[in-house]
Design a protein around this motif. Structure first.
Motif, PDB file in Angstrom:
ATOM      1  N   LYS A 136      -3.557  -4.864  -2.652  1.00  0.00           N
ATOM      2  CA  LYS A 136      -4.814  -4.422  -2.037  1.00  0.00           C
ATOM      3  C   LYS A 136      -5.673  -5.617  -1.652  1.00  0.00           C
ATOM      4  CE  LYS A 136      -8.942  -1.617  -2.868  1.00  0.00           C
ATOM      5  NZ  LYS A 136      -9.679  -0.752  -3.849  1.00  0.00           N
ATOM      6  N   ASN A 155       4.741   2.421   2.730  1.00  0.00           N
ATOM      7  CA  ASN A 155       4.384   3.564   3.577  1.00  0.00           C
ATOM      8  C   ASN A 155       2.988   3.411   4.167  1.00  0.00           C
ATOM      9  OD1 ASN A 155       6.813   4.889   3.172  1.00  0.00           O
ATOM     10  ND2 ASN A 155       6.079   6.045   1.415  1.00  0.00           N
ATOM     11  N   ASN A 156       2.125   2.689   3.451  1.00  0.00           N
ATOM     12  CA  ASN A 156       0.748   2.508   3.913  1.00  0.00           C
ATOM     13  C   ASN A 156       0.570   1.305   4.826  1.00  0.00           C
ATOM     14  OD1 ASN A 156      -0.197   4.738   2.430  1.00  0.00           O
ATOM     15  ND2 ASN A 156      -0.490   3.501   0.590  1.00  0.00           N
ATOM     16  N   PHE A 157       1.459   0.315   4.692  1.00  0.00           N
ATOM     17  CA  PHE A 157       1.296  -0.922   5.457  1.00  0.00           C
ATOM     18  C   PHE A 157       2.635  -1.321   6.072  1.00  0.00           C
ATOM     19  CE2 PHE A 157      -1.640  -1.049   1.795  1.00  0.00           C
ATOM     20  CZ  PHE A 157      -2.850  -1.013   2.479  1.00  0.00           C
ATOM     21  N   SER A 158       2.701  -1.295   7.378  1.00  0.00           N
ATOM     22  CA  SER A 158       3.963  -1.540   8.093  1.00  0.00           C
ATOM     23  C   SER A 158       4.415  -2.991   7.991  1.00  0.00           C
ATOM     24  CB  SER A 158       3.802  -1.165   9.574  1.00  0.00           C
ATOM     25  OG  SER A 158       2.767  -1.932  10.172  1.00  0.00           O
ATOM     26  N   LYS A 194       5.574   3.178  -1.965  1.00  0.00           N
ATOM     27  CA  LYS A 194       4.292   3.778  -1.591  1.00  0.00           C
ATOM     28  C   LYS A 194       3.443   2.786  -0.802  1.00  0.00           C
ATOM     29  CE  LYS A 194       4.054   6.986  -5.509  1.00  0.00           C
ATOM     30  NZ  LYS A 194       3.345   7.316  -6.787  1.00  0.00           N
ATOM     31  N   LEU A 195       3.422   1.539  -1.252  1.00  0.00           N
ATOM     32  CA  LEU A 195       2.673   0.515  -0.537  1.00  0.00           C
ATOM     33  C   LEU A 195       3.227   0.304   0.871  1.00  0.00           C
ATOM     34  CD1 LEU A 195       2.264  -2.100  -3.435  1.00  0.00           C
ATOM     35  CD2 LEU A 195       0.417  -0.808  -2.351  1.00  0.00           C
TER      36      LEU A 195
END
Length: 227
Positions: A25, A60-63, A57-58
Motif C-alpha cells: 500500500k 487483482n487491484n494493481f496491474s 488479491k493485491l
C-alpha cells in the motif's frame, strides 16, 4: 521531487503474508512520485502461510504487480536473481518484505542517485533485532568485509537502488543468505560507483527471521566458502 525514468521494485517474500499488504500500500502510493514508469515484482519463495493468496488479491487491484511463485524454497538470493531477470526498467530497487525497512525512505535513495552513481545503498542507523542477532550481524559484517575486502559500511542492509545496466555479465551463484556478500563483491570488482546513505531499521511486527536459523547459517557459510 526528482523522478527516475523507470523503476522496478523487487520484494523477495517468505511467509510475509501479514506484512505485505501494508508495505505494498505504501509502495503504490510512493511510486508515482519516484518514476515515470514503474512495476512491482514480488517473488514468493514457496511460503507456507497465506502469502500467495494475499499477493493474488493485491495483483487483482494493481496491474503493475507481477508475482513469481517458487514451487519449492530456493533461498533469498534465488528470489532476488529471479526478480532481477524479470525486471524490465532502467532502475532496480530491492528490499525485504518483513517491514524492517521503511519503503518511504526510498525517496532518499532516489534523491541521491545521479548520472555518475551506479548504486545507492543504505546502511542501518540502529539495528533493532534482539541482542544475539545484533551480535551475529555485527560479526558477520566484519567477517565478510575482511575476507572479501569490501569497502561498504553495511554488507547486509537490504535496501538498495541501482541501475539495471550494472547487472550485465554479472554472474551470481549465491542463492541463499550470502547473496548480498557476493553481489557487492562482484560489483566492487567491476568498479561500480556506490553511494551509501543512512536508513532506519525497525523491529519485525510479524513472523521470524529465517537467516538466523542454524540450517540457514550453515548454508550461508558453505556458500561463502565456494564464493
Amino acid at each position: 521531487m526528482k523522478k527516475l525514468s523507470s523503476l522496478s521494485i523487487i520484494f523477495p517474500a517468505f511467509n510475509d503474508g501479514l506484512s505485505l499488504p501494508g508495505i505494498i500500500k505504501k509502495t503504490v502510493q510512493l511510486l508515482p512520485t519516484l518514476a515515470t514508469s514503474f512495476e512491482i515484482i514480488i517473488v514468493n519463495d514457496a511460503s507456507l502461510d497465506k502469502t500467495q493468496s494475499v499477493l493474488e488479491k493485491l495483483q487483482n487491484n494493481f496491474s503493475f504487480i507481477t508475482i513469481i511463485k517458487h514451487q519449492k524454497n530456493l533461498g533469498y538470493g534465488a528470489s532476488l536473481i529471479d526478480g532481477f531477470k524479470r525486471a524490465k526498467y532502467d532502475y532496480l530497487f530491492y528490499t525485504d518484505s518483513d517491514g524492517q525497512y521503511d519503503i518511504m525512505e526510498l525517496k532518499d535513495l532516489v534523491k541521491a542517485m545521479d548520472p555518475q552513481t551506479d548504486m545507492v545503498t543504505g546502511f542501518k542507523l540502529n539495528r533493532t533485532d534482539p541482542l544475539i542477532r545484533r551480535l551475529i550481524g555485527h560479526l558477520y559484517n566484519k567477517f565478510i568485509k575482511i575476507i572479501f575486502k569490501l569497502k561498504i559500511r553495511d554488507v547486509d542492509c537490504d535496501f538498495r537502488l541501482f541501475k539495471k545496466k550494472i547487472l550485465k555479465n554479472l554472474e551470481l551463484k549465491a542463492f541463499g543468505g550470502s547473496f548480498d556478500a557476493e553481489f557487492m563483491k562482484r560489483l566492487q570488482e567491476k568498479n561500480v560507483i556506490i553511494k551509501e546513505i543512512p536508513v532506519h531499521h525497525y523491529s519485525r511486527r510479524f513472523g521470524k527471521s529465517q537467516f538466523f536459523k542454524l540450517p540457514n547459517l550453515w548454508t550461508t557459510f558453505w556458500e561463502l566458502t565456494k564464493i
